[in-house]
Design an enzyme around this catalytic site. Sequence first.
Site, PDB file in Angstrom:
ATOM      1  N   GLU A   8       1.537   0.156  -4.960  1.00  0.00           N
ATOM      2  CA  GLU A   8       0.746   0.985  -5.281  1.00  0.00           C
ATOM      3  C   GLU A   8       1.212   2.651  -5.393  1.00  0.00           C
ATOM      4  O   GLU A   8       1.607   3.172  -4.420  1.00  0.00           O
ATOM      5  CB  GLU A   8      -0.534   1.453  -4.313  1.00  0.00           C
ATOM      6  CG  GLU A   8      -1.369   2.420  -4.553  1.00  0.00           C
ATOM      7  CD  GLU A   8      -2.653   2.743  -3.400  1.00  0.00           C
ATOM      8  OE1 GLU A   8      -3.492   3.138  -3.349  1.00  0.00           O
ATOM      9  OE2 GLU A   8      -1.958   2.670  -2.124  1.00  0.00           O
ATOM     10  N   ASP A  12       1.029  -1.233   0.009  1.00  0.00           N
ATOM     11  CA  ASP A  12       0.085  -0.033   0.040  1.00  0.00           C
ATOM     12  C   ASP A  12       0.888   1.068   0.107  1.00  0.00           C
ATOM     13  O   ASP A  12       2.102   1.325   0.436  1.00  0.00           O
ATOM     14  CB  ASP A  12      -0.827   0.014   1.246  1.00  0.00           C
ATOM     15  CG  ASP A  12      -1.969   1.218   1.328  1.00  0.00           C
ATOM     16  OD1 ASP A  12      -2.751   1.189   0.215  1.00  0.00           O
ATOM     17  OD2 ASP A  12      -1.801   1.911   2.351  1.00  0.00           O
TER      18      ASP A  12
END
Length: 624
Positions: free
Chosen positions: A366, A337
Amino acid sequence: MPNNHNTDVPHIVEKNDIHRIEPTNWWVGFKNPLLQLLVHHPNISEYVPNITYSGVSIEKFHKADSPNYLFIDLKISEDTQPGQFNIRFKNEGSEDLIQTYQLKDRKHSSEDFVGFNSTDVIYLITPDRFANGNPENDVVTGLNEDTINRHDDYARHGGDIQGIINHIDYIDDMGFTGIWSCPLLTNDMLESSYHGYAITDYYEIDPRYGSLKDYLHLSSELKKRGMKLIMDQVANHCGLEHWWMKDLPFKDWINHQGHYQENIENWQEGISKTTNHRRTTNQDMYASKADKENMNVGWFVSVMPDLNQKNPFMARYTIQNSIWWIETANLGGIRQDTYPYPDKYFMSVWAGEIMKEYPNFSIVGEEWSYNPLLIGYWQDGANNRDGYKSNLKSPMDFAMQRNIVNALNEEESWDEGLVKIYEGLANDFHYVTPKDIMIFPDNHDMSRIFTLLNGDIENTKMALGYILTVPRIPQIYYGTEILMNDFDKPGDHGLVRSDFPGGWEGDTVNAFTGEGLTEEQTEMQLYLKILLNYRKNSKAIHKGKTIHFAPENGIYVLFRIFEDEVLVNIINKNVDTVLLDLNRFNEIGLQGKTLKNIITNESLIWDDTLKLTKKGSLLLTTKF
């Protein structure tokens, strides 16, 4: 203060005097022989640790700023045997504390951990909203959120690991080859804990999702089917209710720690030093020190403390936690993330140590950027001007996601419409390996693709058909196959993450069985199923050459070619019937050949012209 190991193995008395020790266990046989233990116990800094186990030595131990921590550096020699041993903590004038620790034998070699690649299509699931397989764990006494309310988009709804396990066959039959679940670790937050990104214990499955045993069962069931389990991890931040926030080990364990400790009530009320979200400061040669620092050390949101990876103990903790989960759960990949938010040099070390241990593994990061220059910067092997080496195999293709939406929504002109995806794909020259980038129509943080395309079913099919045929690793969000949408509040996270129909007892619509679906939903589900299962065995898609032709008259044509298999994707935005001149594509060598429509199974001869009677994506193949 090192101690030398010897060959005498004393009698083991299983005791667990220590409040917390992490990692909770380890393994023999790693390439890296070093292990650092975090020990948390009242006044543990007053004790001296000792281990007597053949092959294991204490190289050094470190006191922290808090007296309740010790960090112990162990060396595990190559010939160390698996087993249990006692760590004895001695303090003159006090009774010894004893903690039993286990070194396990590795079940798989490092090379056996094979990650995802362009042959895969990943099914992204928000677990609280997918299926409730075990209602008994809906409410767990002692956690901050101990109720469920399916009428509240930001409350817990009861979905769990068992719910995913119960429907693996559905996911497999649809044609997906891997599952990426949003984080399943404990999020003991005061509210909105369902999403999983405010972790409060990095070594515990949230009991409202199930147990570690359930997670391992999910992994093994996927492996039986040749499918992969991808774990969503968060190195940038934790949740404000994390257990260590009440007793931080070092003065720099989190960023802006002094401000937090001086203003704890304000932080809990949402007054925080948050990041500026200026991710370009990672590459910007003109960026100010102030902007760079604010980007990397600011908290993501007020209830997610920003972890300081420049603290060497935090860095080692994070790397070991990732390796622990790979080894424990036999993972097929990690999705990291908020990849650009932590210290980028730490992220290079983090990814590098994982890939060094598991050379066939995969990590996707990400990077929410619509600029291909920034996406390419993060991919391993990029020739970056600043010399940065990421060790990251797969960034995420937000740029192409936006191009696809714009291309299908816009009216056709010389520089609008389908030219957006044509020129977007032309940017692949910038990427080291385009086929290792992850592409998607939407995800858990944005409006669903059906919403973004204004409820246009044919445009949605065109978007999905394109995503599944370009040289990329596709990810599809749960419910896309049945046209789930967020029309009522576009972009609202709670609504984007709605319940999958049929996942709860008593649901009047069941998408797993097809009961109660509309004709359009059933058609979309079948469309994706046919295409996904074709893709499973298409070498042209997995590793074929790509040739595309500039859009003309509202039509864009893409070819994927491998040996004698040719896949054709004709994207047509014309509502009225048009004739497509096939002579333009003569270099492909399809003249006079028979091709099959992948979706309808109908055949046609590739001749001089092709009549296109309606808007949509026409998917053809020479493979029968």
